[in-house]
Design an enzyme around this catalytic site. Structure first.
Site, PDB file in Angstrom:
ATOM      1  N   LYS A  20      -2.631  -2.213  -2.927  1.00 35.52           N
ATOM      2  CA  LYS A  20      -3.652  -1.351  -2.322  1.00 35.52           C
ATOM      3  C   LYS A  20      -3.286   0.074  -2.689  1.00 35.52           C
ATOM      4  CE  LYS A  20      -6.013  -0.142   1.951  1.00 35.52           C
ATOM      5  NZ  LYS A  20      -6.690  -0.713   3.116  1.00 35.52           N
TER       6      LYS A  20
ATOM      7  N   GLU B  17       0.825  -1.223   0.000  1.00 38.09           N
ATOM      8  CA  GLU B  17       0.000   0.000   0.000  1.00 38.09           C
ATOM      9  C   GLU B  17       0.856   1.268   0.000  1.00 38.09           C
ATOM     10  OE1 GLU B  17      -2.455   0.557   3.501  1.00 38.09           O
ATOM     11  OE2 GLU B  17      -3.597   2.158   2.555  1.00 38.09           O
TER      12      GLU B  17
HETATM   13  P1  13P Z   1      -9.096   4.287   4.638  1.00 41.73           P
HETATM   14  O1  13P Z   1      -9.979   3.552   3.666  1.00 41.73           O
HETATM   15  O2  13P Z   1      -9.842   4.839   5.821  1.00 41.73           O
HETATM   16  O3  13P Z   1      -8.232   5.306   3.956  1.00 41.73           O
HETATM   17  O4  13P Z   1      -8.104   3.227   5.269  1.00 41.73           O
HETATM   18  C1  13P Z   1      -7.307   2.516   4.416  1.00 41.73           C
HETATM   19  C2  13P Z   1      -6.300   1.704   5.107  1.00 41.73           C
HETATM   20  O5  13P Z   1      -5.165   1.626   4.700  1.00 41.73           O
HETATM   21  C3  13P Z   1      -6.678   0.870   6.255  1.00 41.73           C
HETATM   22  O6  13P Z   1      -6.058  -0.392   6.077  1.00 41.73           O
END
Ligand code: 13P
Length: 341
Positions: free
Chosen positions: A219, A177
């Protein structure tokens, strides 16, 4: 674990009509969320709230996995069933957040690097024992005057790639991510540029560290105008720009991209995902969701810290998950917002 098992698990995470529910808020972050509903952030309240989310009936129709925090993967329902066991019985994969948070990057004012590689091999082995088939690591990239720097983008890409390689060694699918933050007044074009540079650096590092892309999930943040931009791009532009950016920088071997919501309102995050899936049917990867706030917000507000509201809070979560499932297939419409779950 064999490459085939990693690939099968990654594909299952983005099975048709399914996405991920992120409930991996760290203790300081969940405290911020509880503050908004004037609820004390005790271990029992965190457990009770997560129990409500995990036991939501029928959620497995829309959600392939949930991302848990270290405390949560060790907790159980009020009648003693460990959360990971309960999730597995429902057919939901219990994922785990394994990074140790974004810290100031030395020599780079205003920029962060994510920590957590030290001891990660041992921690992953333990999480595997606890039943986690996938893990998540979040890096943050900030857009501002003169930033992000190459140093920040590369340090974070390197961290993500080292983490991903360790995950695969331990038999877990890495969810990588690199979040480009929504904060700021930048244009959508600037967000495109930064997201492209970030993703290119990430996939170059993943290649260097010999990460199997077929057993990896990205992600990603959507390509959006900054939160305080004077005029913000609309739904169609966000969908087109995000897909154009992903096409330039994400290899086709990757099974799926799941988006974070990053501060978008729940309905906005659903509409953006839907528009992307409605544009074209010939993308090389699945596009789905891995929202925390955009899935949880209505449920959190409905619960408001009271067990008496548990069922209504679950209904709110179920409805939001159903809408995002439809959006992952390009079949969502605004009219569905008003229908009962
Ligand atoms: P949000 O969808 O609130 O931005 O959170 C994403 C996240 O990385 C939680 O794992």
């Amino acid at each position: 674990m064999s490459a085939q098992k990693l690939e099968a698990a990654a594909q299952a995470m983005v099975a048709d009509g399914k996405g991920i529910l992120a409930i991996d808020e760290s203790s300081p972050t969940i405290k911020k969320r509880f503050d908004t509903i004037k609820t004390e952030c005790t271990e029992e309240n965190r457990r009770a709230y997560r129990e409500l989310l995990i036991t939501c009936a029928g959620l497995e129709e829309f959600v392939s996995g949930m991302i848990l925090f270290d405390e949560t993967i060790r907790q159980s329902t009020s009648d003693g069933v460990p959360f990971p066991e309960l999730m597995k019985n429902k057919g939901i994969m219990p994922g785990i957040k394994v990074d140790k948070g974004a810290k100031d990057l030395a020599g780079h004012p205003g920029e962060k690097v994510t920590e957590g590689l030290d001891g990660l091999r041992d921690r992953l082995a333990e999480y595997r024992e606890l039943g986690a088939p996938f893990a998540k690591w979040r890096a943050v990239i900030t857009i501002g005057d003169g930033i992000p720097s190459l140093g920040c983008i590369e340090a974070n890409a390197h961290g993500l790639a080292r983490y991903a390689a360790l995950c695969q060694e331990a038999g877990l699918v890495p969810m990588v991510e690199p979040e480009v933050l929504l904060d700021g007044n930048h244009s959508i074009e600037r967000c495109f540029e930064v997201t492209e540079a970030t993703l290119r650096a990430l996939f170059s590092s993943l290649h260097q560290q010999r990460v199997l892309l077929e057993g990896t999930i990205l992600k990603a943040s959507m390509v959006l105008s900054g939160k305080n931009a004077p005029s913000r791009a609309g739904v169609e532009a966000v969908a087109e720009q995000t897909i154009a950016c992903l096409k330039r920088s994400v290899p086709a071997a990757l099974p799926g991209v799941v988006f974070l919501s990053g501060g978008q309102a729940p309905q906005e995050a659903t509409a953006h995902l839907n528009a992307m899936n409605a544009i074209t049917g010939d993308l090389p990867w699945k596009l789905s969701f891995s929202y925390s706030r955009a899935l949880q917000e209505p449920a959190l507000n409905t619960w408001a810290g009271s067990a008496a509201n548990g069922k209504s809070a679950q209904d709110a979560l179920h409805h939001r998950a159903q809408l995002n499932s439809a959006a992952s297939l390009g079949k969502y419409s605004e009219a569905m917002e008003k229908q009962a779950a």
